[in-house]
Motif scaffolding. Structure first.
Motif, short mmCIF file in Angstrom:
data_model
loop_
_atom_site.label_atom_id
_atom_site.label_comp_id
_atom_site.label_asym_id
_atom_site.label_seq_id
_atom_site.Cartn_x
_atom_site.Cartn_y
_atom_site.Cartn_z
N VAL A 4 7.28 2.80 -8.89
CA VAL A 4 6.11 3.42 -9.15
C VAL A 4 6.25 4.22 -10.33
O VAL A 4 7.11 5.01 -10.63
N GLN A 5 5.39 4.22 -11.30
CA GLN A 5 5.17 4.72 -12.47
C GLN A 5 4.50 6.11 -12.14
O GLN A 5 3.30 5.95 -11.63
N VAL A 6 4.91 7.28 -12.39
CA VAL A 6 4.34 8.68 -12.00
C VAL A 6 3.79 9.18 -13.31
O VAL A 6 4.71 9.57 -14.18
N GLN A 7 2.69 9.49 -13.36
CA GLN A 7 1.93 10.16 -14.64
C GLN A 7 1.96 11.49 -14.42
O GLN A 7 1.16 11.89 -13.35
N CYS A 8 2.65 12.45 -14.81
CA CYS A 8 2.76 13.87 -14.75
C CYS A 8 1.91 14.20 -15.93
O CYS A 8 1.57 13.63 -16.85
N ASP A 9 1.49 15.60 -16.01
CA ASP A 9 0.87 16.35 -17.12
C ASP A 9 1.58 16.28 -18.34
O ASP A 9 1.35 16.13 -19.57
N GLY A 10 2.91 16.08 -18.22
CA GLY A 10 3.88 15.98 -19.37
C GLY A 10 4.44 14.70 -19.75
O GLY A 10 5.31 14.69 -21.02
N GLY A 11 4.02 13.62 -19.02
CA GLY A 11 4.53 12.28 -19.44
C GLY A 11 4.83 11.67 -18.05
O GLY A 11 4.44 12.05 -16.96
N VAL A 29 -1.60 14.06 -5.42
CA VAL A 29 -1.54 12.62 -5.82
C VAL A 29 -3.05 12.06 -5.78
O VAL A 29 -3.56 11.78 -4.97
N GLN A 30 -3.20 11.23 -7.00
CA GLN A 30 -4.42 10.36 -7.18
C GLN A 30 -3.85 8.78 -7.23
O GLN A 30 -2.87 8.79 -8.17
N VAL A 31 -3.77 7.89 -6.14
CA VAL A 31 -3.42 6.51 -6.38
C VAL A 31 -4.01 5.81 -7.43
O VAL A 31 -5.19 5.56 -7.06
N LEU A 32 -3.57 5.41 -8.42
CA LEU A 32 -4.31 4.79 -9.41
C LEU A 32 -4.29 2.95 -9.11
O LEU A 32 -5.19 2.45 -9.25
N ASP A 33 -3.09 2.43 -8.72
CA ASP A 33 -2.86 1.19 -8.14
C ASP A 33 -1.74 1.30 -7.56
O ASP A 33 -1.09 2.43 -7.20
N ARG A 34 -1.30 0.25 -6.75
CA ARG A 34 -0.11 0.42 -5.91
C ARG A 34 1.35 0.55 -6.83
O ARG A 34 2.53 1.08 -6.05
N GLY A 35 1.27 0.64 -8.05
CA GLY A 35 2.39 0.96 -8.74
C GLY A 35 2.15 2.03 -9.87
O GLY A 35 3.22 2.15 -10.80
N HIS A 36 1.34 2.81 -9.65
CA HIS A 36 0.95 3.79 -10.70
C HIS A 36 0.34 4.98 -10.10
O HIS A 36 -0.87 4.70 -9.61
N ILE A 37 0.76 6.17 -10.16
CA ILE A 37 0.07 7.33 -9.75
C ILE A 37 -0.19 8.33 -10.82
O ILE A 37 0.62 8.47 -11.75
N GLY A 76 11.21 16.57 -11.44
CA GLY A 76 11.76 15.06 -10.98
C GLY A 76 11.68 14.87 -9.61
O GLY A 76 11.46 13.67 -8.89
N SER A 77 12.38 15.95 -8.95
CA SER A 77 12.22 15.84 -7.33
C SER A 77 10.76 15.70 -6.70
O SER A 77 10.72 15.18 -5.85
N CYS A 78 9.82 16.46 -7.30
CA CYS A 78 8.66 16.19 -6.83
C CYS A 78 7.98 14.95 -7.04
O CYS A 78 7.34 14.30 -6.13
N CYS A 79 8.35 14.13 -8.22
CA CYS A 79 7.86 12.90 -8.44
C CYS A 79 8.58 11.82 -7.23
O CYS A 79 7.84 11.17 -6.65
N CYS A 80 9.82 12.18 -7.07
CA CYS A 80 10.43 11.25 -5.81
C CYS A 80 9.85 11.73 -4.56
O CYS A 80 9.48 10.71 -4.02
N GLY A 81 9.50 12.97 -4.30
CA GLY A 81 8.87 13.25 -2.81
C GLY A 81 7.67 12.82 -2.92
O GLY A 81 7.11 12.43 -1.70
N ALA A 82 6.63 12.67 -3.81
CA ALA A 82 5.46 12.24 -3.83
C ALA A 82 5.38 10.56 -3.50
O ALA A 82 4.58 10.00 -2.92
N VAL A 83 6.30 10.00 -4.40
CA VAL A 83 6.61 8.50 -4.13
C VAL A 83 6.86 8.17 -2.87
O VAL A 83 6.35 7.17 -2.04
N VAL A 84 7.92 8.64 -2.12
CA VAL A 84 8.59 8.51 -0.81
C VAL A 84 7.26 8.68 0.19
O VAL A 84 6.92 7.84 1.01
N ASN A 85 6.48 9.84 0.00
CA ASN A 85 5.40 9.86 1.14
C ASN A 85 4.34 8.91 0.94
O ASN A 85 3.63 8.65 1.84
N GLY A 86 4.09 8.39 -0.44
CA GLY A 86 3.00 7.41 -0.57
C GLY A 86 3.55 6.13 0.20
O GLY A 86 2.62 5.14 0.43
N ILE A 87 4.74 5.72 -0.39
CA ILE A 87 5.40 4.47 0.35
C ILE A 87 5.35 4.53 1.89
O ILE A 87 4.72 3.55 2.49
N ARG A 88 5.70 5.84 2.58
CA ARG A 88 5.45 5.94 3.99
C ARG A 88 4.21 5.85 4.36
O ARG A 88 3.93 5.25 5.57
#
Length: 269
Positions: A231-238, A187-195, A211-223
């Motif tokens: 958080v908007q999560v930008q993956c390779d596909g969208g 994860v690269q944090v672009l800002d507090r609402g966008h990774i 989907g579940s990886c997006c959730c897990g990554a955001v949970v860990n970032g919030i923690r």
């Protein structure tokens, strides 16, 4: 034996749905592997088998393309929900997975949201091999871990373009700290609402999204105190949206789209 299927994707995370309501469930590890092969089968990141259920609209069983089962898949859950809501004309549906009962809702712009349930944060629930603070693991890079029904390990990096996910992911997936193996996020944090997120998926390789990886990554970032609740999560596909208030369920929202439908040979002719 042939099996009718529908193939869909969510931000590039492709999956097939086999509806067996009212029928038997013929999917075995070997059948899942055969269907999941991108050269000799259909190819998918996950297979969702839709079954009858007494306390929900349907029960979903999930398979990886290597023939291993998994407890949850946010993308395929939303895809099944999309189809069942079209079928009934409803704007919401409740589905049962190994995570429990998940509520899905139709959103604007052909988007579907799913409440994936609360994350598991204790070391034994991830699971990890020994007791520790799951916010900072004793691995080079000091990742965080949680479970969304399957284990997630999140590395926070300065430049995601410099990370060779395909080279690093396989060894981290089977690290001794993870007795059930793990999904691996960078994860690269672009800002507090966008990774920006890239993934090595347990049993699957490098997907365009998960989907579940997006959730897990955001949970860990919030923690870690790096991200806000939405958080908007930008993956390779969208891009998808993940919301977690730090207490309740993790809500995943994004588009789903059909790709094709047909019939597949479940066994060799």
């Amino acid at each position: 034996m042939t099996l009718p299927f529908v193939k869909m994707h969510a931000h590039g995370d492709d999956f097939i749905i086999i509806d067996r309501r009212g029928l038997d469930d013929p999917i075995t590890p070997e059948v899942a592997r055969r269907l999941g092969d991108r050269h000799t089968g259909i190819g998918f990141n996950q297979l969702a088998v839709v079954l009858d259920c007494e306390d929900a609209a349907a029960r979903i069983k999930f398979w990886n393309p290597n023939g291993t089962p998994l407890a949850t898949c946010g993308s395929a859950t939303r895809g099944v929900a999309d189809r069942l809501m079209h079928e009934t004309g409803a704007d919401s549906v409740v589905l049962r997975t190994d995570r429990g009962l998940l509520t899905c809702v139709r959103e604007a712009g052909r988007r579907v949201s799913v409440d994936m349930g609360a994350p598991s944060l204790d070391w034994a629930a991830v699971p990890l091999a020994e007791a520790m603070d799951t916010r900072t693991l004793p691995i080079e890079g000091r990742p965080a871990a949680c479970s969304m029904g399957n284990p997630h390990c999140t590395f926070f990096v300065q430049d995601i373009a410099a990370v060779d996910v395909a080279a690093l992911g396989p060894a981290l997936e089977i690290h001794p700290l993870f007795p059930a193996k793990t999904n691996v996020h960078f994860v690269q944090v672009l800002d507090r609402g966008h990774i920006r997120l890239r993934i090595w998926e347990r049993g699957g390789g490098v997907p365009l999204g998960s989907g579940s990886c997006c959730c897990g990554a955001v949970v860990n970032g919030i923690r870690r105190g790096l991200l806000d609740a939405t958080v908007q999560v930008q993956c390779d596909g969208g891009t998808v949206t993940v919301h977690w208030d730090g207490q309740g369920g993790v809500v995943l929202t994004g588009s789903v789209a059909p790709v094709m439908q047909g019939s597949a040979y479940a066994f060799e002719c």
